[in-house]
Design a protein around this motif. Structure first.
Motif, short mmCIF file in Angstrom:
data_model
loop_
_atom_site.label_atom_id
_atom_site.label_comp_id
_atom_site.label_asym_id
_atom_site.label_seq_id
_atom_site.Cartn_x
_atom_site.Cartn_y
_atom_site.Cartn_z
N ARG A 1 0.83 -1.21 0.00
CA ARG A 1 0.00 0.00 0.00
C ARG A 1 0.86 1.26 0.00
N LYS A 2 1.95 1.22 0.77
CA LYS A 2 2.82 2.40 0.86
C LYS A 2 3.43 2.74 -0.50
N THR A 3 3.73 1.72 -1.28
CA THR A 3 4.31 1.94 -2.61
C THR A 3 3.23 2.09 -3.69
N GLU A 4 1.98 2.05 -3.27
CA GLU A 4 0.85 2.10 -4.21
C GLU A 4 0.95 1.01 -5.27
N ARG A 5 1.42 -0.16 -4.84
CA ARG A 5 1.55 -1.38 -5.65
C ARG A 5 2.66 -1.30 -6.69
N ASP A 6 3.39 -0.19 -6.73
CA ASP A 6 4.48 -0.04 -7.68
C ASP A 6 5.76 -0.60 -7.05
N CYS A 7 5.76 -1.91 -6.89
CA CYS A 7 6.86 -2.59 -6.18
C CYS A 7 6.90 -4.03 -6.66
N GLN A 8 7.86 -4.77 -6.13
CA GLN A 8 7.92 -6.20 -6.41
C GLN A 8 8.17 -6.93 -5.10
N VAL A 9 7.71 -8.19 -5.06
CA VAL A 9 7.86 -9.04 -3.88
C VAL A 9 8.61 -10.29 -4.31
N ILE A 10 9.58 -10.70 -3.49
CA ILE A 10 10.32 -11.94 -3.74
C ILE A 10 10.15 -12.84 -2.52
#
Length: 310
Positions: free
Chosen positions: A85-94
């Motif tokens: 949410r903090k990145t407004e979904r502009d992120c990646q998860v590993i």
């Protein structure tokens, strides 16, 4: 820490070079999936997808085990969701050592998918997961729905789509891991959350330090969430690290939901639950070149107010 009815985490055992040791580590994937399947069958939390990876509910697990898994799942989910949410979904998860985890499908249902969600595990574990995805429409349909073309990149040990990628790799081989992730469009410039629930404890100290160091060197804005000692992160290039034991996590979860799950099963020995939860902790480490306020996410979490963040 084991009880007669199961374990919150499998017995810690360092990697050796033998196939037998690796097989024992792979078996913990089934143990965790079965425990989560049982807990969801009792109503501790909802996961409509785990049944496709563990058909049988299995033998009864002790209430303290179910509550331990509840705390672990909810704690990690709160931290992960706050980051997205903090990145407004502009992120990646590993997700390192993802096993048969169902987080991708939960995030899809909750409209919280990051730009890309990566999973890494042993090739044999990945092959099983891919088989389940290919043969079970409730698993494959959400991946296809979020993909822009008619075909997925798929082989025995990898699956790649626009938003979901699963890779078979040995986390002890850093160069191979880095090569495979970048092959599937890992972006070091994106804010990145690395999740490693129960992996580093099965590696030698040097192997796990190499993995943590690689993450610190690769991403300039990132979080690493796992069960681990925070000192390791401070020694391997992370700017901030902190930890909470699972008893503290349990105490700051939404108390109406905690009250709900505590009514599901009678717990005879509350002291045993406390001992169990105090034995484990969630640790997080951050790097924040983009000034997202990553550390603040966790201070808000400690106060039980992650869900109120914007």
């Amino acid at each position: 820490l084991n009880t007669g009815s199961g374990s919150l985490m499998a017995t810690r055992r360092a990697f050796t070079d033998t196939d037998t040791s690796d097989e024992a580590v792979r078996a913990t994937c089934d143990d965790a999936t079965t425990c989560k399947r049982f807990a969801t069958s009792k109503g501790y939390w909802k996961d409509p997808y785990i049944q496709h990876f563990a058909r049988s509910v299995g033998e009864r697990k002790a209430p303290e085990i179910n509550r331990g898994y509840y705390a672990r799942v909810q704690g990690v989910n709160h931290l992960l969701d706050a980051f997205i949410r903090k990145t407004e979904r502009d992120c990646q998860v590993i997700n390192l050592g993802a096993g048969l985890d169902t987080t991708f499908w939960r995030l899809k249902d909750e409209n919280l998918l990051p730009r890309k969600f990566f999973e890494v595990d042993f090739p044999t574990v990945v092959a099983r997961k891919i088989h389940n995805i290919k043969t079970k429409p409730p698993l494959s349909k959400p991946i296809i729905e979020t993909h822009s073309t008619d075909s997925l990149l798929l082989d025995a040990h990898s699956l790649d789509s626009d938003h979901y990628c699963i890779i078979g790799a040995d986390l002890r081989d850093i160069s191979n891991l880095d090569e495979k992730l970048k092959k599937f469009q890992l972006n070091p410039e994106l804010p990145t959350l690395l999740l490693s629930e129960c992996v580093l404890v099965y590696m030698t100290p040097s192997q796990s330090s190499n993995l943590v160091h690689w993450a610190a060197d690769t991403f300039h804005t990132a979080m690493f969430v796992n069960y681990e000692q925070k000192e390791r992160f401070l020694k391997t290039g992370w700017a901030h690290a902190d930890a909470l034991d699972m008893m503290t996590i349990y105490s700051v979860l939404p108390q109406d939901d905690v009250a709900r799950i505590e009514r599901l099963e009678f717990l005879d020995e509350k002291e045993l639950l406390q001992q169990l939860l105090q034995h484990y902790s969630i640790c997080w480490a951050t790097k924040d070149k983009l000034n997202l306020g990553n550390a603040q996410i966790y201070s808000c979490y400690i106060k039980g107010s992650v869900t109120q963040m914007t």
